[in-house]
Design a protein around this motif. Structure first.
Motif, PDB file in Angstrom:
ATOM      1  N   ALA A 115      10.411  -1.867 -23.161  1.00  0.00           N
ATOM      2  CA  ALA A 115       9.795  -0.608 -22.730  1.00  0.00           C
ATOM      3  C   ALA A 115      10.526  -0.063 -21.513  1.00  0.00           C
ATOM      4  CB  ALA A 115       8.311  -0.816 -22.410  1.00  0.00           C
ATOM      5  N   VAL A 116      10.596   1.255 -21.444  1.00  0.00           N
ATOM      6  CA  VAL A 116      11.114   1.944 -20.269  1.00  0.00           C
ATOM      7  C   VAL A 116       9.918   2.509 -19.512  1.00  0.00           C
ATOM      8  CG1 VAL A 116      12.457   3.890 -19.418  1.00  0.00           C
ATOM      9  CG2 VAL A 116      13.317   2.528 -21.333  1.00  0.00           C
ATOM     10  N   MET A 117       9.748   2.100 -18.278  1.00  0.00           N
ATOM     11  CA  MET A 117       8.636   2.553 -17.449  1.00  0.00           C
ATOM     12  C   MET A 117       9.126   3.681 -16.539  1.00  0.00           C
ATOM     13  SD  MET A 117       6.154   0.292 -14.954  1.00  0.00           S
ATOM     14  CE  MET A 117       7.530  -0.383 -14.009  1.00  0.00           C
ATOM     15  N   VAL A 118       8.551   4.866 -16.693  1.00  0.00           N
ATOM     16  CA  VAL A 118       8.941   6.020 -15.898  1.00  0.00           C
ATOM     17  C   VAL A 118       7.948   6.200 -14.753  1.00  0.00           C
ATOM     18  CG1 VAL A 118       9.442   8.492 -15.910  1.00  0.00           C
ATOM     19  CG2 VAL A 118       9.907   7.116 -17.942  1.00  0.00           C
ATOM     20  N   ILE A 119       8.466   6.315 -13.527  1.00  0.00           N
ATOM     21  CA  ILE A 119       7.629   6.435 -12.335  1.00  0.00           C
ATOM     22  C   ILE A 119       8.004   7.697 -11.571  1.00  0.00           C
ATOM     23  CG2 ILE A 119       7.086   5.381 -10.096  1.00  0.00           C
ATOM     24  CD1 ILE A 119       7.525   2.670 -11.372  1.00  0.00           C
ATOM     25  N   ASP A 120       7.011   8.444 -11.145  1.00  0.00           N
ATOM     26  CA  ASP A 120       7.217   9.613 -10.306  1.00  0.00           C
ATOM     27  C   ASP A 120       7.595   9.134  -8.905  1.00  0.00           C
ATOM     28  OD1 ASP A 120       6.738  11.805  -8.465  1.00  0.00           O
ATOM     29  OD2 ASP A 120       5.601  12.793 -10.056  1.00  0.00           O
ATOM     30  N   ALA A 121       8.731   9.601  -8.381  1.00  0.00           N
ATOM     31  CA  ALA A 121       9.234   9.121  -7.092  1.00  0.00           C
ATOM     32  C   ALA A 121       8.298   9.442  -5.938  1.00  0.00           C
ATOM     33  CB  ALA A 121      10.612   9.722  -6.818  1.00  0.00           C
ATOM     34  N   ALA A 122       7.457  10.454  -6.086  1.00  0.00           N
ATOM     35  CA  ALA A 122       6.540  10.829  -5.018  1.00  0.00           C
ATOM     36  C   ALA A 122       5.198  10.117  -5.122  1.00  0.00           C
ATOM     37  CB  ALA A 122       6.313  12.342  -5.019  1.00  0.00           C
ATOM     38  N   LYS A 123       4.824   9.698  -6.346  1.00  0.00           N
ATOM     39  CA  LYS A 123       3.486   9.135  -6.570  1.00  0.00           C
ATOM     40  C   LYS A 123       3.484   7.627  -6.779  1.00  0.00           C
ATOM     41  CE  LYS A 123       1.938  13.490  -8.627  1.00  0.00           C
ATOM     42  NZ  LYS A 123       1.438  14.166  -9.856  1.00  0.00           N
ATOM     43  N   GLY A 124       4.600   7.060  -7.171  1.00  0.00           N
ATOM     44  CA  GLY A 124       4.658   5.613  -7.360  1.00  0.00           C
ATOM     45  C   GLY A 124       3.858   5.154  -8.566  1.00  0.00           C
ATOM     46  N   PHE A 158      12.564   1.738  -0.514  1.00  0.00           N
ATOM     47  CA  PHE A 158      12.028   0.381  -0.330  1.00  0.00           C
ATOM     48  C   PHE A 158      10.520   0.356  -0.546  1.00  0.00           C
ATOM     49  CE2 PHE A 158      16.044  -0.205   2.032  1.00  0.00           C
ATOM     50  CZ  PHE A 158      16.450  -1.415   1.491  1.00  0.00           C
ATOM     51  N   GLU A 159       9.848   1.438  -0.157  1.00  0.00           N
ATOM     52  CA  GLU A 159       8.396   1.513  -0.348  1.00  0.00           C
ATOM     53  C   GLU A 159       8.040   1.536  -1.828  1.00  0.00           C
ATOM     54  OE1 GLU A 159       4.779   4.698   0.543  1.00  0.00           O
ATOM     55  OE2 GLU A 159       6.555   4.699   1.841  1.00  0.00           O
ATOM     56  N   ILE A 161       9.868   0.292  -4.308  1.00  0.00           N
ATOM     57  CA  ILE A 161      10.163  -1.033  -4.863  1.00  0.00           C
ATOM     58  C   ILE A 161       9.099  -2.042  -4.456  1.00  0.00           C
ATOM     59  CG2 ILE A 161      11.791  -2.960  -4.756  1.00  0.00           C
ATOM     60  CD1 ILE A 161      14.040  -0.901  -4.616  1.00  0.00           C
ATOM     61  N   ASP A 162       8.670  -1.987  -3.187  1.00  0.00           N
ATOM     62  CA  ASP A 162       7.629  -2.912  -2.716  1.00  0.00           C
ATOM     63  C   ASP A 162       6.338  -2.715  -3.502  1.00  0.00           C
ATOM     64  OD1 ASP A 162       9.269  -4.071  -0.854  1.00  0.00           O
ATOM     65  OD2 ASP A 162       8.549  -2.874   0.839  1.00  0.00           O
ATOM     66  N   GLU A 163       5.989  -1.466  -3.776  1.00  0.00           N
ATOM     67  CA  GLU A 163       4.754  -1.206  -4.516  1.00  0.00           C
ATOM     68  C   GLU A 163       4.834  -1.759  -5.937  1.00  0.00           C
ATOM     69  OE1 GLU A 163       1.707   2.483  -5.184  1.00  0.00           O
ATOM     70  OE2 GLU A 163       3.813   2.855  -5.649  1.00  0.00           O
ATOM     71  N   ILE A 164       5.989  -1.590  -6.581  1.00  0.00           N
ATOM     72  CA  ILE A 164       6.158  -2.136  -7.926  1.00  0.00           C
ATOM     73  C   ILE A 164       5.999  -3.651  -7.911  1.00  0.00           C
ATOM     74  CG2 ILE A 164       7.795  -2.456  -9.828  1.00  0.00           C
ATOM     75  CD1 ILE A 164       9.031   0.236  -9.068  1.00  0.00           C
ATOM     76  N   GLN A 165       6.629  -4.295  -6.936  1.00  0.00           N
ATOM     77  CA  GLN A 165       6.554  -5.762  -6.859  1.00  0.00           C
ATOM     78  C   GLN A 165       5.137  -6.237  -6.582  1.00  0.00           C
ATOM     79  OE1 GLN A 165      10.979  -7.088  -5.348  1.00  0.00           O
ATOM     80  NE2 GLN A 165       9.541  -6.425  -3.785  1.00  0.00           N
ATOM     81  N   GLU A 166       4.429  -5.531  -5.691  1.00  0.00           N
ATOM     82  CA  GLU A 166       3.086  -5.973  -5.297  1.00  0.00           C
ATOM     83  C   GLU A 166       2.037  -5.658  -6.355  1.00  0.00           C
ATOM     84  OE1 GLU A 166       2.283  -4.240  -1.513  1.00  0.00           O
ATOM     85  OE2 GLU A 166       3.934  -5.279  -0.504  1.00  0.00           O
ATOM     86  N   LYS A 167       2.048  -4.436  -6.888  1.00  0.00           N
ATOM     87  CA  LYS A 167       1.016  -4.041  -7.844  1.00  0.00           C
ATOM     88  C   LYS A 167       1.232  -4.625  -9.232  1.00  0.00           C
ATOM     89  CE  LYS A 167      -0.820   0.226  -5.855  1.00  0.00           C
ATOM     90  NZ  LYS A 167      -1.178   1.643  -6.134  1.00  0.00           N
TER      91      LYS A 167
END
Length: 332
Positions: A115-124, A158-159, A161-167
């Protein structure tokens, strides 16, 4: 082309091994439909992307063919599209992002290998993204991440990436690194291949210019990237390499690590790099779990499973279409 092996152990015939079957998941309005169309444009399946941001009769996205989709500008049912890219044959399943139609997405995710996960750069990470990721996790699907809309105001890299790792509790490894954001977004540095990608704001459908580099200390970088952004790029990439794990093919294949690309789908930027990533690192057809036995993709007997039935797509006809994932069977 080097890929992750399928889980039956033996090498697959080239015609089977070249296939990549994947879905795109995201929260509504993250840019999934736009990215889908850019993939189709790059793959030669369509000539130009639909005006997904237009109104009324002008809004006709290729993958959004139902009347409700066209009126509301959202994807509400999964569409299947195929095209070639390099040495690979891509099977792309476009899935609904809106939560009211998530059941269709859940079924579709049983038929893909990644799967390709698309994330909005402003909303995470948004709620629907989190739900769909958990479905992928239950199936141990490899995930490739695309952070979209970098040409708009975005959160710190970095914020994000950190959110992806944590959530999501998944390791993140940068495949590319953005140079600036919003109006100052210049492009990205391809960490995996030491290439500089420059976005063309004048032509949204033009493929980005890519320049080979001999690392971040290559003097040629200075002629394309302003001093301030170049210093920041070097510092950020050095920090990322120290703090984040390097890409590990096995960890990615098991669903424990996601490579991340940054770009702007509407500007056709970062799309080629993502497609190359799918072709190079995406899994080839996998063994399908079934009763009374599992089915390996290299078996010559034709076998498959219906993951979706769609009816009444055309109001002028009583039509019905069954979407089938082929589990085995090939022709000489």
């Amino acid at each position: 082309m080097s890929t992750i092996g399928h889980n039956s152990g033996a090498p697959l015939p080239p015609e089977i091994a070249r296939r990549r079957t994947f879905a795109i998941i995201s929260h509504p309005d993250a840019g999934k439909t736009t990215l889908t169309e850019k993939l189709l444009v790059y793959g030669g399946a369509i000539q130009t992307a639909g005006a997904v941001r237009a109104r009324g009769e002008q809004r006709r996205a290729t993958s959004d063919f139902l009347k409700m989709e066209q009126q509301r500008g959202i994807s509400v049912s999964a569409s299947a599209m195929t095209f070639e890219w390099g040495d690979c044959w891509f099977n792309l399943l476009d899935t609904p992002g809106h939560e009211d139609f998530s059941e269709d997405t859940y079924r579709t995710l049983t038929a893909v290998d990644a799967a390709v996960m698309v994330i909005d750069a402003a909303k995470g990470i948004e709620p629907q993204t989190l739900k769909l990721f958990e479905v992928c996790r239950m199936r141990d699907l490899p995930i490739l991440t695309f952070v979209n809309k970098m040409d708009r105001e975005a959160r710190d890299t970095f914020e994000i990436i950190d959110e992806i790792q944590e959530k999501l509790a998944i390791d993140v490894t940068p495949a590319s690194w953005p140079i600036g954001m919003g109006r100052d977004f210049l492009g990205t540095y391809d960490i995996l291949h030491d290439r500089l990608g420059l976005m063309d704001r004048a032509d949204r459908n033009r493929k980005a210019e890519t320049l080979e580099m001999k690392g971040l200390d290559d003097p040629a970088l200075a002629s394309h990237v302003p001093d301030g952004q170049l210093t920041e790029l070097r510092e950020n990439v050095e920090m990322a390499r120290e703090l984040m794990p390097a890409f590990d093919r096995q960890s990615f294949g098991e669903g424990h690590m996601t490579p991340i690309w940054f770009g702007s789908a509407i500007n056709s930027f970062g799309v080629k790099e993502l497609m190359d990533g799918i072709g190079t690192y995406g899994p080839e057809p996998q063994v399908q779990t079934a009763q009374p036995r599992n089915i390996a993709p290299e078996e010559k007997t034709v076998a498959g499973f219906v993951f979706k039935v769609q009816a009444n797509m055309d109001p002028k006809h009583r039509d019905r279409v069954a979407f089938v994932r082929m589990a085995s069977g090939h022709f000489q």
